[in-house]
Scaffold this active site. Structure first.
Site, PDB file in Angstrom:
ATOM      1  N   ASP A  24      -4.113   8.517  16.047  1.00  0.00           N
ATOM      2  CA  ASP A  24      -4.657   8.250  14.668  1.00  0.00           C
ATOM      3  C   ASP A  24      -5.374   6.841  14.529  1.00  0.00           C
ATOM      4  OD1 ASP A  24      -5.551   8.944  11.920  1.00  0.00           O
ATOM      5  OD2 ASP A  24      -3.649   8.325  11.093  1.00  0.00           O
ATOM      6  N   GLY A  45       0.859   5.751   0.649  1.00  0.00           N
ATOM      7  CA  GLY A  45       0.205   6.848   1.286  1.00  0.00           C
ATOM      8  C   GLY A  45       0.890   8.115   1.094  1.00  0.00           C
ATOM      9  N   THR A  46       0.711   9.371   1.784  1.00  0.00           N
ATOM     10  CA  THR A  46       1.564  10.329   1.584  1.00  0.00           C
ATOM     11  C   THR A  46       2.900  10.157   2.127  1.00  0.00           C
ATOM     12  OG1 THR A  46       0.499  11.221   3.407  1.00  0.00           O
ATOM     13  CG2 THR A  46      -0.484  12.156   1.572  1.00  0.00           C
ATOM     14  N   SER A 104       0.960  -1.041  -0.187  1.00  0.00           N
ATOM     15  CA  SER A 104       0.065   0.152  -0.064  1.00  0.00           C
ATOM     16  C   SER A 104       1.009   1.271   0.008  1.00  0.00           C
ATOM     17  CB  SER A 104      -0.880  -0.038   1.160  1.00  0.00           C
ATOM     18  OG  SER A 104      -0.229   0.036   2.503  1.00  0.00           O
TER      19      SER A 104
END
Lengths: 442, 435
Positions: free
Chosen positions: B164, B41-42, B39
């Site tokens: 988070d 992400g940023t 995966s």
């Protein structure tokens, strides 16, 4: 983690022994005339870190963390093979992030260039390019093995001590205001303190706490932070405060066994009315002006109740004294009249009061017997070993200045580079030639 | 020769040092075989990898995206997020937290090697909602939440706020052990040098964000994580986010806007907060805004009737959703809640009671991305849905729940890989430069 020092990377990987430190300086040792220059360099570098930290408006704890990073880096590396100035910048840059108060990389570069180009340091080539510092950061983090959480003695000090009367939370970095974390030290929810089972807090005066805080600041000028767990350093600093700080000394003196026990044995009438000798009326009379109705505490008993090795505390205290003795020969500025004039201590929570004076210096005038400065005999205090610390030859006012040490450092680096360029010629000969050449040239 | 030496001292004094370090450094490729891409992400990208040493163990390697100027990768400083994740992970060690095996700094990139986890909560939710079309059993649910709290207690006892927590960040190993992942937004709150608010204006993905944060509180504590766990528990029970609000984006000045829709979603279930339940609410910066919203009454009990199915489960959720952070259940208290002591009891293998055919499929990895392990392609930063076992996504890309599962932290912002909302992007980019 934050409370469990024994499970931390700091304890598990970064408390080293003297042999390791000796090994770490082995290369450097070949390139200095006087081995003591290396110890003076340790003071010099810590001062540079402190100055840069102040320019960047870093808090004392961030500066302390940066200094620990710097020391750890040089457990693995040599001064002579690296550029300590860019390492210093990177340490400050990483420490600010690790302590959650980041500064912009451009700031670090600008302030570093400005500071290091000063005559004392004479670093004219500090890179103006952010990427160079970022590159150093990358290698630094690698050499630090990504262990970026550092424990400091300040916390132990604030856990052990409580200022008289006032709530010190506001003073000591807890402007956070996060209700559940606002207390100083380790909350009750955490159970026993991580270094032992001592209970309660020692009540001390502002001045005493300040003195202990300054002593802790000063310990970063040496390798103590690599050798001993922070709580030991804190307790040693507190121990020294008992002697250096007038209010503490007056509190402690009646309890010193040498004086008290002995006098009681020989002159029983003097304290006959005291079934509990450590609660003598004499002490009550001498405690700080606050007329507290509470029973005065006995600092010595308090220390004794801590679950730490008191001989170890004594050893560390001696090492701190040795550091002061060495430091006496270091002078920030050849022009300045006081050797410790420029010591960086203003970043403590006490800044604004007696920011730039060292505890030793501050207490010296009031001190009856415990001055660290005077070369006189200090009988009756733990200070009296300092004469053995190699003062000879230095009392004539020959100080070591940053400019001098900058020269020493540059010579080391040039000589090392020369050796590496001519590996076949054999190191020792090459060093001396190079040294002579540069000395002649300079 | 002297010239060259002078040149080194003057212009690249660390050259010898770097050469030494580079020569001694063991590369990722010399230690691991990259099996595939999981995966992104940023923050960067996550790969599945097999160790060339210790019996071929499987790992997840998180590669932080190196910074680039044009096509040239340069050093621009390690992000605050990476520093946090590295620093915290080096200190902690707990069964229910994803373990960091090592960090490799190589060629301007940072690689964090984690223990591998086959599943995550988001994948479990999708598996049940899309494939099985059946709710998660009570026993399974209870085990997941129990272990989640067990890990959270550890973090909180270490004075770490996760900040988070969401289904995508909570992993499960193939042996059924829950692992809290992604400490990229986490931080130590022990004697902070500056307020938490000063560091990160926005924390926690919007659907899991506690009311005090939505109300603009400058100070917050561990209770925000407990709220998020409540949201996760409700989502596991109902298979959809309980408070699925639309995030109001930061404005051009990066002011944090009033999160009207998210608060409404919460009020619709829990009712409008009253001063008697939450005395501090009147002091919240957004209190005036809040008062203008429609008034709702609490219907959590009804919400739970069909979903949680037990009174004790409802009671736990009710206490995790206490408006007043000071009254909210702590992780420690939650773990002692009677729900966990009522049958069915939680199990240490969360799959213990799950029939074999109902266990979610293995994490899907893709091969085509794997070769990019070393050089990162220049313009390939928007990704979606990788690694979710073929489960289709129902949300749009800008939604918080759609972040890919493994280590789906955002690089310093809570937006995951939000590609909508310019504000988020601007702020992330700004942040990257700041640190």
């Amino acid at each position: 983690m934050a409370t469990d020092f024994w499970a931390s990377s700091h304890y598990k990987r970064w408390i080293v022994d003297r042999a390791t430190l000796k090994q770490a300086r082995a290369d450097d040792l070949q390139y200095v005339e006087d081995p003591e220059h290396l110890d003076l360099l340790a003071i010099y570098f810590a001062n540079v870190i402190s100055k840069l930290g102040k320019k960047l408006q870093l808090r004392q704890r961030v500066i302390a963390t940066a200094t620990v990073f710097f020391r750890r880096f040089y457990v693995k590396n040599s001064y002579c093979e690296t550029d300590p100035f860019i390492v210093i910048s990177a340490c400050c840059y990483v420490a600010a992030k690790a302590e959650e108060s980041p500064v912009h990389i451009k700031n670090v570069v600008t302030e570093s260039r400005l500071l290091f180009s000063q005559e004392n340091y004479n670093v004219k080539n500090f890179p103006s390019d952010n990427t160079k510092l970022a590159e150093m950061e990358f290698y630094l983090v690698d050499d630090l093995e990504c262990d970026l959480t550092v424990f400091h003695p300040y916390r132990t000090l604030l856990t052990l001590c409580r200022k008289e009367a006032t709530d010190s939370a506001s003073l000591f970095g807890s402007e956070e205001g996060e209700a559940e974390e606002a207390g100083i030290g380790i909350g009750t929810e955490d159970g026993p303190r991580y270094w032992g089972t001592g209970e309660g807090q020692l009540e001390v005066t502002d001045g005493a706490l300040q003195t202990a805080w300054f002593i802790i600041n000063d310990t970063y000028r040496s390798d103590l932070c690599l050798l001993y767990p922070p709580h030991i350093i804190a307790i040693a600093a507190l121990y020294l405060t008992f002697i250096l700080n007038p209010s503490m000394r007056d509190t402690v003196l009646p309890h010193l066994p040498t004086e008290h026990e002995h006098s009681r044995a020989s002159m029983p009438q003097q304290s006959s009315a005291a079934p509990q000798p450590r609660r003598s009326s004499r002490q009550a009379h001498h405690t700080a002006p606050t007329d507290s109705p509470k029973k005065p505490q006995d600092p010595i008993a308090f220390l004794a109740d801590l679950n730490v090795s008191l001989p170890l505390i004594a050893t560390v205290s001696q090492e701190i004294i040795s550091l002061y003795s060495l430091w006496d020969r270091y002078k920030e500025d050849a022009m300045s009249e006081a050797p410790r004039h420029n010591r960086d201590q203003a970043q403590s929570p006490f800044s604004g009061s007696t920011g730039s004076t060292s505890p030793a210096k501050r207490s010296a005038p009031e001190s009856r017997s415990g001055s660290l400065h005077a070369g006189n005999s200090n009988a009756g205090t733990p200070m009296d070993t300092r004469e053995d610390l190699g003062e000879t030859g230095w009392s004539d006012g020959s100080y070591v200045t940053p400019a001098f040490l900058s020269g020493v450092l540059m010579k080391m680096r040039e000589a090392r580079l020369a050796d590496m360029s001519h590996p076949a010629s054999g190191r020792p000969v090459a060093i001396n030639k190079m040294l002579e050449r540069t000395q002649a040239a300079g | 020769m002297l010239d060259e030496r002078a040149n080194i001292l003057q212009h690249d004094p660390m050259r010898i040092y770097r050469a030494k370090r580079d020569a001694a450094r063991r590369t990722v490729a010399s230690k691991y075989t990259i099996l595939g891409f999981i995966s992104s992400g940023t923050y960067g990208r996550v790969y599945k990898a097999q160790s060339l040493e210790d019996e071929g163990q499987i790992h997840a390697i998180k590669k932080f995206k190196p910074d680039k100027e044009g096509d040239v990768i340069t050093y621009t400083g390690i992000s605050q997020s990476a520093i946090r994740e590295i620093a915290l992970n080096r200190e902690i060690n707990h069964e229910n937290i994803v373990a960091l095996k090592e960090v490799i700094l190589e060629d301007k990139s940072i690689y964090m090697v984690f223990e591998y986890a086959e599943h995550d909560f988001l994948q479990v939710i999708h598996h049940h909602s899309q494939t099985l079309r059946a709710p998660i059993s009570n026993a399974f649910l209870k085990s997941l939440i129990y272990q989640l709290f067990n890990g959270l207690i550890y973090l909180h006892s270490c004075h770490i706020l996760h900040r988070d927590l969401k289904p995508a960040n909570i992993l499960i190993t193939s042996s059924g052990v829950v692992k809290i992942g992604d400490l990229g937004l986490a931080r130590l709150i022990y004697q902070p040098l500056q307020p938490l608010f000063a560091g990160d204006k926005v924390v926690v993905t919007i659907w899991y964000r506690a009311p005090e944060l939505l109300m603009g509180a400058k100070h917050y504590n561990k209770a925000i994580d407990c709220w998020a766990v409540g949201c996760v528990m409700a989502e596991l029970a109902s298979l959809r986010p309980i408070f699925k609000g639309e995030e109001a984006k930061l404005d051009s000045k990066k002011n944090v806007p009033f999160q009207r829709d998210q608060l409404l979603k919460i009020f619709e279930v829990l009712g409008t907060p009253e001063e008697k339940d939450w005395p501090g609410v009147v002091d919240m910066p957004e209190y005036q805004n809040m008062k203008r919203l429609d008034h709702f009454s609490n219907r959590l009990y009804d919400w739970c009737q069909s979903r949680i199915r037990t009174p004790l489960g409802y009671d736990l959720l009710r206490q995790l959703f206490a408006y007043d952070p000071d009254n909210r259940l702590t992780a420690k208290e939650a773990l002692q809640h009677k729900w966990f002591y009522e049958d069915p009891k939680p199990t240490w293998n969360v799959f213990h009671t799950v029939p074999a055919h109902q266990i979610p499929p293995h994490r899907r990895i893709t091969q085509d991305e794997a070769p990019s392990m070393m050089p990162v392609p220049a313009h390939n930063t928007s990704h979606q849905g990788h690694g979710h076992g073929g489960v289709p996504f129902t949300q749009t890309q800008s939604k918080p729940g759609s972040t890919a599962s493994f280590g789906s932290l955002s690089g310093g912002g809570p937006y995951g890989q939000a590609t909508g909302g310019n504000g988020a992007h601007v702020s992330n980019r700004k942040k990257a430069r700041m640190i």
